[in-house]
Write a protein that holds these residues in place. Structure first.
Motif, PDB file in Angstrom:
ATOM      1  N   ARG A  90       1.047  -0.718  -0.193  1.00 51.01           N
ATOM      2  CA  ARG A  90       0.358   0.219  -0.164  1.00 51.01           C
ATOM      3  C   ARG A  90       0.844   1.304  -0.091  1.00 51.01           C
ATOM      4  O   ARG A  90       0.045   2.373  -0.328  1.00 51.01           O
ATOM      5  N   LEU A  91       1.904   1.464   0.471  1.00 51.01           N
ATOM      6  CA  LEU A  91       3.143   1.883   0.238  1.00 51.01           C
ATOM      7  C   LEU A  91       3.872   2.591  -0.774  1.00 51.01           C
ATOM      8  O   LEU A  91       4.325   3.881  -1.378  1.00 51.01           O
ATOM      9  N   LEU A  92       3.516   2.055  -2.197  1.00 48.40           N
ATOM     10  CA  LEU A  92       4.475   2.294  -3.007  1.00 48.40           C
ATOM     11  C   LEU A  92       4.229   3.367  -3.790  1.00 48.40           C
ATOM     12  O   LEU A  92       4.847   4.418  -4.128  1.00 48.40           O
ATOM     13  N   PRO A  93       2.701   4.043  -3.800  1.00 53.76           N
ATOM     14  CA  PRO A  93       2.528   4.939  -4.490  1.00 53.76           C
ATOM     15  C   PRO A  93       3.639   6.549  -4.066  1.00 53.76           C
ATOM     16  O   PRO A  93       4.414   7.165  -4.741  1.00 53.76           O
ATOM     17  N   GLU A  94       3.511   6.431  -2.392  1.00 53.47           N
ATOM     18  CA  GLU A  94       3.579   7.227  -1.301  1.00 53.47           C
ATOM     19  C   GLU A  94       5.382   7.137  -1.596  1.00 53.47           C
ATOM     20  O   GLU A  94       6.238   8.152  -1.860  1.00 53.47           O
ATOM     21  N   LEU A  95       5.977   5.940  -1.990  1.00 54.91           N
ATOM     22  CA  LEU A  95       7.209   5.655  -1.516  1.00 54.91           C
ATOM     23  C   LEU A  95       7.515   5.920  -3.103  1.00 54.91           C
ATOM     24  O   LEU A  95       9.195   6.735  -3.198  1.00 54.91           O
ATOM     25  N   GLN A  96       7.034   5.875  -4.015  1.00 56.09           N
ATOM     26  CA  GLN A  96       7.150   6.672  -6.046  1.00 56.09           C
ATOM     27  C   GLN A  96       7.592   7.651  -5.464  1.00 56.09           C
ATOM     28  O   GLN A  96       8.334   8.207  -6.374  1.00 56.09           O
ATOM     29  N   LYS A  97       6.649   9.250  -5.211  1.00 52.45           N
ATOM     30  CA  LYS A  97       6.960  10.338  -5.458  1.00 52.45           C
ATOM     31  C   LYS A  97       7.912  11.067  -4.339  1.00 52.45           C
ATOM     32  O   LYS A  97       8.632  12.490  -4.387  1.00 52.45           O
ATOM     33  N   GLY A  98       8.082   9.699  -3.119  1.00 50.36           N
ATOM     34  CA  GLY A  98       9.892  10.618  -2.270  1.00 50.36           C
ATOM     35  C   GLY A  98      10.972  10.411  -2.799  1.00 50.36           C
ATOM     36  O   GLY A  98      11.948  10.067  -2.105  1.00 50.36           O
ATOM     37  N   LEU A  99      10.968  10.224  -4.480  1.00 47.31           N
ATOM     38  CA  LEU A  99      12.296   8.797  -4.806  1.00 47.31           C
ATOM     39  C   LEU A  99      13.210  10.076  -5.301  1.00 47.31           C
ATOM     40  O   LEU A  99      12.644  11.390  -5.286  1.00 47.31           O
ATOM     41  N   PRO A 100      14.575  10.134  -4.501  1.00 47.84           N
ATOM     42  CA  PRO A 100      15.165  11.408  -4.815  1.00 47.84           C
ATOM     43  C   PRO A 100      16.004  11.756  -6.140  1.00 47.84           C
ATOM     44  O   PRO A 100      17.064  10.960  -6.414  1.00 47.84           O
ATOM     45  N   VAL A 101      14.862  12.239  -6.726  1.00 44.30           N
ATOM     46  CA  VAL A 101      15.165  12.392  -8.322  1.00 44.30           C
ATOM     47  C   VAL A 101      14.193  13.385  -8.651  1.00 44.30           C
ATOM     48  O   VAL A 101      13.227  13.417  -7.992  1.00 44.30           O
ATOM     49  N   ALA A 102      14.513  13.916  -9.730  1.00 39.24           N
ATOM     50  CA  ALA A 102      14.162  15.016 -10.768  1.00 39.24           C
ATOM     51  C   ALA A 102      12.873  14.715 -10.830  1.00 39.24           C
ATOM     52  O   ALA A 102      11.902  12.839 -11.189  1.00 39.24           O
ATOM     53  N   GLN A 103      11.731  16.020 -10.736  1.00 44.91           N
ATOM     54  CA  GLN A 103      10.412  15.316 -10.804  1.00 44.91           C
ATOM     55  C   GLN A 103       9.359  14.104 -11.939  1.00 44.91           C
ATOM     56  O   GLN A 103       9.155  13.393 -12.331  1.00 44.91           O
ATOM     57  N   LYS A 104      10.324  15.255 -12.917  1.00 48.24           N
ATOM     58  CA  LYS A 104      10.029  14.598 -14.760  1.00 48.24           C
ATOM     59  C   LYS A 104      10.633  13.061 -14.667  1.00 48.24           C
ATOM     60  O   LYS A 104      10.307  12.316 -15.692  1.00 48.24           O
ATOM     61  N   TYR A 105      11.115  12.255 -13.887  1.00 47.53           N
ATOM     62  CA  TYR A 105      11.992  11.144 -13.748  1.00 47.53           C
ATOM     63  C   TYR A 105      11.486  10.087 -12.280  1.00 47.53           C
ATOM     64  O   TYR A 105      11.227   9.122 -12.567  1.00 47.53           O
ATOM     65  N   THR A 145      11.483   6.537 -21.369  1.00 46.15           N
ATOM     66  CA  THR A 145      12.226   7.655 -21.104  1.00 46.15           C
ATOM     67  C   THR A 145      11.478   8.986 -20.929  1.00 46.15           C
ATOM     68  O   THR A 145      10.113   9.312 -21.748  1.00 46.15           O
ATOM     69  N   ILE A 146      12.016   9.969 -21.190  1.00 45.65           N
ATOM     70  CA  ILE A 146      11.639  11.264 -20.863  1.00 45.65           C
ATOM     71  C   ILE A 146      11.521  11.703 -22.366  1.00 45.65           C
ATOM     72  O   ILE A 146      10.887  13.315 -22.333  1.00 45.65           O
ATOM     73  N   ASN A 147      12.247  11.253 -22.928  1.00 37.99           N
ATOM     74  CA  ASN A 147      12.921  12.044 -24.248  1.00 37.99           C
ATOM     75  C   ASN A 147      12.319  11.177 -25.288  1.00 37.99           C
ATOM     76  O   ASN A 147      13.169  11.627 -26.749  1.00 37.99           O
ATOM     77  N   GLY A 148      11.240  10.581 -25.546  1.00 37.13           N
ATOM     78  CA  GLY A 148      11.008   9.521 -26.981  1.00 37.13           C
ATOM     79  C   GLY A 148      11.595   8.808 -26.797  1.00 37.13           C
ATOM     80  O   GLY A 148      11.341   8.170 -29.002  1.00 37.13           O
ATOM     81  N   LYS A 149      12.339   7.996 -26.201  1.00 33.96           N
ATOM     82  CA  LYS A 149      13.260   6.303 -26.976  1.00 33.96           C
ATOM     83  C   LYS A 149      12.330   5.458 -26.627  1.00 33.96           C
ATOM     84  O   LYS A 149      13.117   4.616 -26.653  1.00 33.96           O
ATOM     85  N   GLY A 150      11.226   6.190 -26.165  1.00 32.69           N
ATOM     86  CA  GLY A 150      10.397   4.172 -25.723  1.00 32.69           C
ATOM     87  C   GLY A 150      10.431   4.243 -24.618  1.00 32.69           C
ATOM     88  O   GLY A 150      10.772   5.427 -23.834  1.00 32.69           O
ATOM     89  N   TYR A 151      10.232   2.737 -24.018  1.00 31.02           N
ATOM     90  CA  TYR A 151      10.521   2.415 -23.104  1.00 31.02           C
ATOM     91  C   TYR A 151      12.632   2.291 -22.637  1.00 31.02           C
ATOM     92  O   TYR A 151      12.975   2.397 -23.685  1.00 31.02           O
ATOM     93  N   VAL A 152      12.205   1.940 -21.762  1.00 34.68           N
ATOM     94  CA  VAL A 152      14.543   2.411 -20.699  1.00 34.68           C
ATOM     95  C   VAL A 152      14.796   1.234 -21.354  1.00 34.68           C
ATOM     96  O   VAL A 152      15.916   1.138 -21.933  1.00 34.68           O
ATOM     97  N   LYS A 153      13.808  -0.007 -21.222  1.00 36.19           N
ATOM     98  CA  LYS A 153      14.520  -0.980 -21.582  1.00 36.19           C
ATOM     99  C   LYS A 153      14.995  -1.289 -23.031  1.00 36.19           C
ATOM    100  O   LYS A 153      15.570  -2.273 -23.422  1.00 36.19           O
TER     101      LYS A 153
END
Length: 560
Positions: free
Chosen positions: A279-294, A396-404
């Protein structure tokens, strides 16, 4: 030395499965011609004798009293299906197995071949240990021998990176895609039939549905319906992870999947303890130590954390270092829509902690900090490593598709590194919130001991590379120091700062989808330095195992 050699004999051989198609290397010309045939002149027994003892034997058992009468009848059928996956993995990695074993006279070498599913030492940078075999092909048997990466990249071949297929080349030099369900039709049909037979016997309706859908998937290569059905299971006592799943063997493109299987018995009491963290996953995602766009993506909300005893490993998960936790399905779209299941393989995890991690800590962790190396912290670090696979960024944030897809062969090791450090970040956050109990020093110290355990897997293995990157980054940040007597002492404040810094770095690299930048990071940081290597050599001198091998099967369980 004798006890390791004897234990290696328990590894499944070709003769175990009655009725399976011949696993002689000549039985499938489609597979064998993708790998260059080698002439074996002689073995290298001295090297093998020095290496085979790195594996500690472990018997895989569980409390069968928690299972119904019908479930006990199901277990042997699942194990037989798993053994077929083992044979298929051999054909993917080294289809000349039988001919190689026939000309190999040294028994330790034979057993080491079986442990490594071929003549390359998986925990020593794929070093050849049989004369004449050459270097391990980066593309295993997934691609024609000698094919350059550019040949496929430039090809207009449709579905050329299909994860459930191989690439073949005809006499005219034309490339073609051959699906697994065509290439391995006979064996997959046999495994499918066994799973359908098991489905008839099981008492659990959801498990029955999954087994039937997964059986269908094996003969069609359409795994998505069974992945959803697997996530829908909630109350089953037995479980089975089976099919072509991970991309680790394909070091050319990280595209093709390898066959494997786990046969599992759920520990319902431990699983109940883990429910609250989902149940804590969404909150943990929001708190990740990285710029918001990531971190704008939302993780699936139907994820589960469960604990299991493994009673059988087969194929990819049994090769080299043994898996102690999984996070599946790997499909990024399913992860976003539905979530994942994180399976903690408790009996295997406990064996590694007792037989490997504690002895490493005694040798390499500062004496005053050794008391902080505890199993509950090890379990939590591994568990949240798997949870962390579902966090972060999938596109990806720049249109390169999925990270994998963007990172290709550089994806796996970086993703494992992300899971390592984000798992620790999550532990830190949960402790601060009071959602997790314990001393932060225990989690950090046990994590450090875990790094020293995993880097021994070598620079050719994704988890080993990930841990080396973490080790070198934390070292550069002063998160730990090496004392005069050759032990490692943690600075707990700097350890937390380094954790946040590396988390941000990895998520940024993934979000940018810059494969060249990731490759440079790997070359610069995912390497074992001279000083660390000397410390790892001390562990070998002390005869501390690197990993484990299994005595396993229906006979061991007593469920013939």
């Amino acid at each position: 030395m004798i006890k390791y050699t004897k234990a290696a004999l328990f590894i499944t051989g070709c003769s175990i499965i009655a009725g399976i198609a011949s696993c002689n290397s000549n039985s499938d010309t489609k597979t064998t011609k993708t790998t260059k045939t080698t002439v074996v002149k002689d073995s290298l027994p001295a090297y093998v004798h020095s290496r085979i003892g790195i594996y500690e034997p472990v018997k895989l058992t569980t409390n069968l009293n928690v299972l119904s009468v019908n479930d006990r009848k199901v277990l042997p059928l699942l194990i037989q299906a798993a053994q077929i996956m083992d044979e298929l993995f051999w054909r993917q990695t080294y289809p000349q197995r039988d001919s190689l074993l026939a000309v190999t006279k040294d028994e330790d070498t034979k057993n080491f071949i079986k442990i490594n599913y071929g003549p390359w030492d998986r925990l020593n940078n794929d070093k050849p240990f049989v004369s004449g075999v050459g270097q391990r092909p980066a593309g295993a048997t997934f691609y024609p021998a000698g094919m350059a990466k550019a040949d496929l990249e430039k090809s207009t071949l449709k579905d050329k990176f299909n994860q459930y297929s191989i690439i073949e080349k005809d006499t005219a030099g034309n490339l073609a895609v051959v699906p697994y369900h065509v290439l391995f039709a006979s064996e997959l049909q046999q495994a499918s039939a066994l799973m359908k037979q098991a489905a008839l016997l099981t008492d659990d309706a959801a498990f029955k549905k999954y087994l039937n859908l997964r059986a269908d998937a094996l003969v069609t290569d359409n795994y998505i319906p069974s992945d959803y059905a697997w996530l829908d299971m909630k109350n089953n006592s037995l479980d089975m992870i089976v099919g072509p799943i991970e991309n680790y063997e394909d070091k050319l493109f990280n595209a093709r999947t390898s066959f494997e299987a786990y046969v599992l018995v759920k520990d319902k009491a431990w699983s109940k303890r883990l429910e609250k963290y989902v149940r804590l996953l969404p909150e943990l995602q929001k708190g990740l130590p990285v710029a918001q766009k990531y971190k704008q993506e939302k993780p699936g909300t139907d994820s589960e954390l469960n604990a299991y005893d493994v009673v059988y490993y087969a194929g990819d998960c049994n090769a080299g270092s043994k898996t102690i936790a999984v996070n599946l399905p790997n499909d990024a779209l399913i992860q976003q829509k539905k979530g994942t299941r994180r399976a903690q393989l408790k009996n295997t995890m406990k064996a590694k902690f007792d037989k490997i991690l504690l002895p490493i800590a005694t040798e390499l962790i500062d004496k005053d900090q050794q008391k902080y190396v505890v199993f509950d912290a090890f379990f939590a670090n591994i568990m949240f490593h798997e949870v962390a696979h579902g966090l972060g960024i999938k596109k990806t944030i720049n249109g390169k598709g999925y990270v994998k897809a963007a990172l290709k062969e550089q994806y796996s090791w970086l993703e494992e590194g992300k899971a390592d450090v984000l798992g620790l970040y999550m532990v830190t956050g949960l402790l601060k919130k009071g959602a997790l109990s314990g001393d932060i020093k225990a989690y950090y110290t046990t994590f450090m001991a875990g790094l020293l355990r995993s880097v021994r897997f070598g620079a050719s293995e994704a988890h080993g590379q990930a841990n080396m990157q973490c080790f070198n980054y934390f070292k550069a940040q002063g998160a730990f120091s090496r004392t005069a007597n050759g032990t490692y002492k943690i600075d707990y404040t700097k350890f937390g700062n380094a954790m946040n810094g590396l988390s941000s770095l990895i998520l940024t690299l993934q979000g940018n989808g810059d494969k060249a930048a990731v490759e440079k990071v790997r070359k610069d940081n995912a390497q074992i330095g001279t000083e660390l290597q000397s410390d790892l050599d001390r562990l070998s001198t002390k005869k501390i195992p690197v990993d484990i091998i299994f005595e396993q099967g229906a006979d061991v369980l007593g469920v013939k």
